[in-house]
Design an enzyme around this catalytic site. Sequence first.
Site, PDB file in Angstrom:
ATOM      1  N   GLY A  16       0.727  -1.452  -0.097  1.00 16.67           N
ATOM      2  CA  GLY A  16       0.063   0.074   0.040  1.00 16.67           C
ATOM      3  C   GLY A  16       0.827   1.227  -0.078  1.00 16.67           C
ATOM      4  O   GLY A  16       0.550   2.195   0.610  1.00 16.67           O
ATOM      5  N   ILE A  19      -1.099   4.178  -1.135  1.00 22.34           N
ATOM      6  CA  ILE A  19      -2.112   4.863  -0.242  1.00 22.34           C
ATOM      7  C   ILE A  19      -1.214   5.497   1.058  1.00 22.34           C
ATOM      8  O   ILE A  19      -1.627   6.711   1.490  1.00 22.34           O
ATOM      9  CB  ILE A  19      -2.575   3.606   0.511  1.00 22.34           C
ATOM     10  CG1 ILE A  19      -3.684   2.907  -0.556  1.00 22.34           C
ATOM     11  CG2 ILE A  19      -3.877   4.230   1.812  1.00 22.34           C
ATOM     12  CD1 ILE A  19      -4.808   3.749  -1.196  1.00 22.34           C
ATOM     13  N   ILE A 149      16.242  -6.005  -9.429  1.00 17.68           N
ATOM     14  CA  ILE A 149      17.029  -5.263 -10.441  1.00 17.68           C
ATOM     15  C   ILE A 149      16.589  -4.092 -11.145  1.00 17.68           C
ATOM     16  O   ILE A 149      17.279  -3.028 -11.248  1.00 17.68           O
ATOM     17  CB  ILE A 149      17.351  -6.202 -11.533  1.00 17.68           C
ATOM     18  CG1 ILE A 149      18.235  -7.653 -10.902  1.00 17.68           C
ATOM     19  CG2 ILE A 149      18.339  -5.915 -12.663  1.00 17.68           C
ATOM     20  CD1 ILE A 149      18.507  -8.768 -11.634  1.00 17.68           C
ATOM     21  N   LYS A 188       8.328  -9.460  13.906  1.00 20.62           N
ATOM     22  CA  LYS A 188       9.849  -9.656  13.606  1.00 20.62           C
ATOM     23  C   LYS A 188      10.059  -8.521  12.912  1.00 20.62           C
ATOM     24  O   LYS A 188       9.632  -8.013  11.725  1.00 20.62           O
ATOM     25  CB  LYS A 188       9.730 -11.038  12.626  1.00 20.62           C
ATOM     26  CG  LYS A 188       9.455 -12.244  13.489  1.00 20.62           C
ATOM     27  CD  LYS A 188      10.668 -12.263  14.325  1.00 20.62           C
ATOM     28  CE  LYS A 188      10.630 -13.681  15.175  1.00 20.62           C
ATOM     29  NZ  LYS A 188      11.429 -13.608  16.333  1.00 20.62           N
ATOM     30  N   THR A 189      11.394  -8.097  13.175  1.00 18.99           N
ATOM     31  CA  THR A 189      11.911  -6.772  12.588  1.00 18.99           C
ATOM     32  C   THR A 189      13.009  -7.155  11.677  1.00 18.99           C
ATOM     33  O   THR A 189      13.662  -6.202  10.786  1.00 18.99           O
ATOM     34  CB  THR A 189      12.625  -5.730  13.671  1.00 18.99           C
ATOM     35  OG1 THR A 189      13.549  -6.352  14.281  1.00 18.99           O
ATOM     36  CG2 THR A 189      11.634  -5.519  14.624  1.00 18.99           C
ATOM     37  N   GLY A 355     -15.178  -2.405 -20.902  1.00 16.93           N
ATOM     38  CA  GLY A 355     -14.150  -3.626 -21.007  1.00 16.93           C
ATOM     39  C   GLY A 355     -13.852  -3.824 -22.654  1.00 16.93           C
ATOM     40  O   GLY A 355     -14.293  -2.991 -23.652  1.00 16.93           O
ATOM     41  N   CYS A 382     -19.083   2.980 -20.538  1.00 17.02           N
ATOM     42  CA  CYS A 382     -18.268   2.772 -21.839  1.00 17.02           C
ATOM     43  C   CYS A 382     -18.771   1.651 -22.591  1.00 17.02           C
ATOM     44  O   CYS A 382     -19.691   1.520 -23.134  1.00 17.02           O
ATOM     45  CB  CYS A 382     -16.863   2.781 -21.686  1.00 17.02           C
ATOM     46  SG  CYS A 382     -15.748   3.041 -23.053  1.00 17.02           S
ATOM     47  N   HIS A 508     -15.957   7.720 -18.992  1.00 14.83           N
ATOM     48  CA  HIS A 508     -15.615   7.147 -17.627  1.00 14.83           C
ATOM     49  C   HIS A 508     -15.784   8.259 -16.392  1.00 14.83           C
ATOM     50  O   HIS A 508     -14.757   8.501 -16.079  1.00 14.83           O
ATOM     51  CB  HIS A 508     -14.185   6.431 -17.593  1.00 14.83           C
ATOM     52  CG  HIS A 508     -13.936   5.254 -18.534  1.00 14.83           C
ATOM     53  ND1 HIS A 508     -14.106   3.848 -18.176  1.00 14.83           N
ATOM     54  CD2 HIS A 508     -13.857   5.262 -19.805  1.00 14.83           C
ATOM     55  CE1 HIS A 508     -13.924   3.272 -18.991  1.00 14.83           C
ATOM     56  NE2 HIS A 508     -13.761   4.002 -20.178  1.00 14.83           N
ATOM     57  N   GLU A 510     -16.048   7.402 -13.309  1.00 19.80           N
ATOM     58  CA  GLU A 510     -15.337   7.005 -12.231  1.00 19.80           C
ATOM     59  C   GLU A 510     -14.150   7.632 -11.866  1.00 19.80           C
ATOM     60  O   GLU A 510     -13.371   7.724 -10.987  1.00 19.80           O
ATOM     61  CB  GLU A 510     -15.380   5.489 -12.269  1.00 19.80           C
ATOM     62  CG  GLU A 510     -14.310   4.827 -13.196  1.00 19.80           C
ATOM     63  CD  GLU A 510     -14.987   4.649 -14.612  1.00 19.80           C
ATOM     64  OE1 GLU A 510     -15.908   5.261 -14.811  1.00 19.80           O
ATOM     65  OE2 GLU A 510     -14.362   3.780 -15.315  1.00 19.80           O
TER      66      GLU A 510
END
Length: 545
Positions: A16, A19, A149, A188-189, A355, A382, A508, A510
Amino acid sequence: MSKYIFVTGGVTSSLGKGIIAASLAKLLQARGLKVTIQKFDPYINVDPGTLNPYEHGECYVTEDGAETDLDLGHYERFLNIYTSQANNVTTGRIYQTVINKERAGDFLGKTVQVVPHITDEIKRRMKLLGEDGKYDIILTEIGGTVGDIESLPFIEAVRQLQWELPDEDVMVVHLTLIPYLRAAKELKTKPTQHSVKMLSETGVHPDIIVCRTEEPLSNEIKRKIALFCNVKQEAVIEAMDASTIYEVPLLMLREKLDLICLKKLNINQYSDPNLDKWKGFLDKLKYPKSRVTVGLIGKYIELQDAYKSILESFVHAGAMNEVKVEVVNVHSEYITQDNVAEKLQGLDGLLVAPGFGHRGIEGKIIAVQYAREKGLPFFGICLGMQMAVIEFARNVLGLKDAHSTEMNTDTNHAVINMMEEQKKIKMMGGTMRLGAYPCEIKEGSLAHRIYGELQISERHRHRYEFNNDYFDQFESNGMLASGRNPETGLVEIMELPNHPFFIGVQYHPELKSTVEKPAPLFVSFIAAAKKYNEQRMQQKARAEQ
Ligand code: GLN
């Protein structure tokens, strides 16, 4: 002069980073600073436009028509700003620029190498948004995981920038995972220590370590991380799993992530964070008054990231309507005339998703027919709009083989066909109709009621369109083209005035829904679903009496 915050990731992917980066940017913005955010992706594709959603999730389109990583969607949703092509750079784009320069002879006989030529181009792009002094801070998320890499040239570019610019102008935030071993009941670190060590070996030392964790970090753990990773203890930030991504800015505020950054960057002028709107939204999100169930019909539904912006738009629209939006994924491939009622049972609304290609098409058309005939709120985006057009042509206009030429080039009734300017295109990358275009709305239409205005602008990503040869036939039979491009006449919105809520859009919506400005179409669709749900519940109660 702009200052730079780089966000790197260690241990594993999917922590994330986008975020966390967006949340930090949000906090700095809420303190009155001018902030933007960009992402550098280490893959060779020039952009994610040609990638299958299974590979890379949704392709997010910006106003200027760039096809970008879905994290840019988070940036826009959190910050309520527009990003652009400059905000998303891939290794492919960097190499393309350098190779084009080489072909042009710009390197004057020199051998072109990763260092300095590729790293120089990365640095130039990293600083690009900072050039005109528009921003106080530029956050840059480096895609991938430290140690890969392919991310090495990016990390090297960060190292060089750190060396070139004053100490107080550059900083690095490193996001890692602190795994909890259930059997040992211990956090665990070690993986974090290793990842910081690896980052340090490339010459970049993090100023802050943000630790993703399922369990709270004790002071002792924080001290251990600080000591072995060589940062101040206050710079070890706990990032607990949150119930919603929109909670993360507040968690980071509590951990003072923003203040530690401001201190390191020696920025002294900032206000208390103004997050009133954000908190208002979060309250509504967390305490909905009722719930609605909407069906999302698509072919990539196993993969939530494929419809990221749509799902987030539902979250925004749900909060606006004070309802929890339960999204049910419906796989279009398995819908038939015989099972459609059962597959769509219990839904308060139906969204047919965008799609490409023919897989699952017939199922989508059957689902649209069901919604049209049963008065179930319908929203097509769409490809979803194109399906609504085909369904209407076949079942209302009686054009039995009506289709889109994307799926059937031999149809006698190409109600959806390829745009003229698309026909000459041979190269697939970045050549669709992309980005923001204006749309003129018909007065008194559903679209008009939804937007409350007659001139809008929305973002596009498609090659096919409504065939205007059929325009009159559709309108005289009850499907209204309520939005069109003012210059080209391309149909942008189709609706059924005789239906409680039936609308399809070629664009679109959204992509422009943000926490502070939810997309009107989604808000209205959820309002319609809420009404449908109330009626459904009343009917059920009556039947049970
Ligand atoms: N495949 C359709 C087209 O290209 C729809 C695209 C989409 O849904 N984004 O027109």
